[in-house]
Write an enzyme that holds these catalytic residues in place. Structure first.
Site, PDB file in Angstrom:
ATOM      1  N   PHE A 186     -16.378   4.305   5.619  1.00 20.41           N
ATOM      2  CA  PHE A 186     -14.966   4.589   5.316  1.00 20.41           C
ATOM      3  C   PHE A 186     -14.560   4.208   3.890  1.00 20.41           C
ATOM      4  CE2 PHE A 186     -15.386   0.600   7.735  1.00 20.41           C
ATOM      5  CZ  PHE A 186     -14.890  -0.317   6.822  1.00 20.41           C
ATOM      6  N   GLU A 197      -8.746 -11.198  -8.412  1.00 16.12           N
ATOM      7  CA  GLU A 197      -7.872 -10.043  -8.155  1.00 16.12           C
ATOM      8  C   GLU A 197      -6.623 -10.057  -9.039  1.00 16.12           C
ATOM      9  OE1 GLU A 197      -9.193  -8.896  -3.606  1.00 16.12           O
ATOM     10  OE2 GLU A 197      -7.281  -9.929  -3.882  1.00 16.12           O
ATOM     11  N   HIS A 242      -2.285  -5.298   1.146  1.00 20.18           N
ATOM     12  CA  HIS A 242      -3.535  -5.999   0.830  1.00 20.18           C
ATOM     13  C   HIS A 242      -3.143  -7.421   0.477  1.00 20.18           C
ATOM     14  CE1 HIS A 242      -7.228  -7.325  -1.081  1.00 20.18           C
ATOM     15  NE2 HIS A 242      -6.447  -7.827  -2.024  1.00 20.18           N
ATOM     16  N   LYS A 268       0.824  -1.211   0.000  1.00 15.72           N
ATOM     17  CA  LYS A 268       0.000   0.000   0.000  1.00 15.72           C
ATOM     18  C   LYS A 268       0.866   1.273   0.000  1.00 15.72           C
ATOM     19  CE  LYS A 268      -3.994  -2.178   2.217  1.00 15.72           C
ATOM     20  NZ  LYS A 268      -5.090  -2.035   3.203  1.00 15.72           N
ATOM     21  N   ASN A 287      -2.305  -0.262   6.870  1.00 12.56           N
ATOM     22  CA  ASN A 287      -1.896  -1.580   7.379  1.00 12.56           C
ATOM     23  C   ASN A 287      -0.989  -2.362   6.407  1.00 12.56           C
ATOM     24  OD1 ASN A 287      -3.857  -2.156   5.553  1.00 12.56           O
ATOM     25  ND2 ASN A 287      -5.220  -3.239   6.947  1.00 12.56           N
ATOM     26  N   ARG A 320      -2.122 -14.763   3.935  1.00 17.74           N
ATOM     27  CA  ARG A 320      -3.038 -14.121   4.897  1.00 17.74           C
ATOM     28  C   ARG A 320      -2.516 -14.290   6.328  1.00 17.74           C
ATOM     29  NH1 ARG A 320      -7.196 -10.474   3.630  1.00 17.74           N
ATOM     30  NH2 ARG A 320      -8.414 -11.228   5.400  1.00 17.74           N
ATOM     31  N   ARG A 332       1.546  -6.963   9.583  1.00 24.58           N
ATOM     32  CA  ARG A 332       0.787  -5.853  10.175  1.00 24.58           C
ATOM     33  C   ARG A 332       1.145  -5.695  11.657  1.00 24.58           C
ATOM     34  NH1 ARG A 332      -4.930  -7.274   7.089  1.00 24.58           N
ATOM     35  NH2 ARG A 332      -4.562  -6.024   5.214  1.00 24.58           N
ATOM     36  N   TYR A 389     -12.533  -2.751  -3.864  1.00 24.84           N
ATOM     37  CA  TYR A 389     -13.106  -2.663  -2.517  1.00 24.84           C
ATOM     38  C   TYR A 389     -14.632  -2.654  -2.540  1.00 24.84           C
ATOM     39  CZ  TYR A 389      -8.476  -1.881  -0.493  1.00 24.84           C
ATOM     40  OH  TYR A 389      -7.169  -2.033  -0.072  1.00 24.84           O
TER      41      TYR A 389
HETATM   42  N1  UDP Z   1     -10.467  -0.784   6.479  1.00 24.90           N
HETATM   43  C1  UDP Z   1     -10.588   0.346   7.267  1.00 24.90           C
HETATM   44  N2  UDP Z   1     -11.450   0.300   8.354  1.00 24.90           N
HETATM   45  C2  UDP Z   1     -12.162  -0.810   8.665  1.00 24.90           C
HETATM   46  C3  UDP Z   1     -12.023  -1.950   7.855  1.00 24.90           C
HETATM   47  C4  UDP Z   1     -11.174  -1.910   6.768  1.00 24.90           C
HETATM   48  O1  UDP Z   1      -9.958   1.374   7.020  1.00 24.90           O
HETATM   49  O2  UDP Z   1     -12.906  -0.796   9.670  1.00 24.90           O
HETATM   50  C5  UDP Z   1      -9.536  -0.757   5.320  1.00 24.90           C
HETATM   51  C6  UDP Z   1      -8.186  -1.413   5.614  1.00 24.90           C
HETATM   52  O3  UDP Z   1      -7.178  -0.708   4.920  1.00 24.90           O
HETATM   53  C7  UDP Z   1      -8.376  -2.807   5.029  1.00 24.90           C
HETATM   54  C8  UDP Z   1      -9.222  -2.512   3.801  1.00 24.90           C
HETATM   55  O4  UDP Z   1     -10.116  -1.476   4.217  1.00 24.90           O
HETATM   56  O5  UDP Z   1      -7.135  -3.411   4.730  1.00 24.90           O
HETATM   57  C9  UDP Z   1     -10.008  -3.682   3.278  1.00 24.90           C
HETATM   58  O6  UDP Z   1     -10.809  -4.204   4.316  1.00 24.90           O
HETATM   59  P1  UDP Z   1     -10.965  -5.779   4.536  1.00 24.90           P
HETATM   60  O7  UDP Z   1     -12.100  -5.972   5.482  1.00 24.90           O
HETATM   61  O8  UDP Z   1     -11.032  -6.461   3.226  1.00 24.90           O
HETATM   62  O9  UDP Z   1      -9.625  -6.141   5.329  1.00 24.90           O
HETATM   63  P2  UDP Z   1      -8.310  -6.953   4.894  1.00 24.90           P
HETATM   64  O10 UDP Z   1      -8.743  -8.068   3.979  1.00 24.90           O
HETATM   65  O11 UDP Z   1      -7.388  -5.980   4.205  1.00 24.90           O
HETATM   66  O12 UDP Z   1      -7.728  -7.451   6.179  1.00 24.90           O
HETATM   67 MG    MG Z   2      -9.897  -7.903   2.252  1.00 22.90          MG
END
Ligand code: UDP
Ligand code: MG
Length: 170
Positions: A74, A143, A132, A26, A129, A102, A119, A66
């Site tokens: 958000f 993706e 992705h 990111k 964080n 993951r 993270r 997204y």
């Molecule tokens: N995100 C955020 N606030 C939240 C949840 C997600 O800012 O409460 C952002 C964060 O950068 C995250 C991305 O949105 O990595 C995608 O969310 P997801 O739930 O897919 O999480 P990830 O798969 O990245 O753990």
């Molecule tokens: Mg995700």
């Protein structure tokens, strides 16, 4: 000649078992000068890099990427943060690569992610964080198509394969 032929079959059979997954470094990672360090974490684990490029993501691509967050308050904030500067998109290959990546990545909120995860070691934020990572094998396929053209992903024989896996694993 015989060896080369054997080698070819070994590669094609092995590749069928391998999974591929998408990782995006990111903007926070690019700006903090952590690209090398984060790439190194995946390399040291034994994942094989089969594609990588720098790209500046558009709001349109981010809306698609997204889409699962489109009703969240958000949504726009997250998309805005993702196009403040170019990102690095990578494709990593390995046995069970999607779940392995993951696990290495850790939970979404950097403050809650365990030490030892990316993270957990580099982030104090839910949004900022670091990476992705695709969340399932199905998502990974979608993706990877979103971010890479077919000829931007490579298939090659990692020379250390026999040091990474037992011969009945691959
Ligand atoms: N995100 C955020 N606030 C939240 C949840 C997600 O800012 O409460 C952002 C964060 O950068 C995250 C991305 O949105 O990595 C995608 O969310 P997801 O739930 O897919 O999480 P990830 O798969 O990245 O753990
Ligand atoms: Mg995700």
């Amino acid at each position: 000649m015989v060896f080369r032929k054997k080698c070819f079959f070994f590669v094609s059979e092995t590749l069928e078992k391998m999974e591929r997954t998408l990782v995006i470094l990111k903007p926070c990672t690019v700006q903090r000068g952590l690209i090398g360090e984060i790439i190194s974490r995946f390399e040291k684990k034994g994942l094989v890099l089969v594609g990588m490029k720098m790209t500046w993501l558009s709001d349109e691509t981010l809306s698609e990427h997204y889409a699962h967050l489109k009703d969240k308050p958000f949504f726009q904030r997250v998309k805005n943060a993702m196009n403040t500067c170019p990102v690095i998109v990578c494709c990593w290959e390995g046995l069970e690569a999607v779940s392995v990546v993951r696990t290495i990545t850790g939970v979404t909120n950097g403050r809650h992610a365990l030490p030892g995860t990316i993270r957990g070691d580099y982030s104090m934020s839910v949004q900022e964080n670091i990476v992705h990572a695709s969340d399932s094998t199905k998502t990974a396929v979608i993706e990877l198509k979103r971010f890479f053209k077919e000829d931007e992903l490579f298939s090659y024989n990692p020379s250390l394969l026999s040091n990474l896996y037992a011969n009945d694993e691959v």
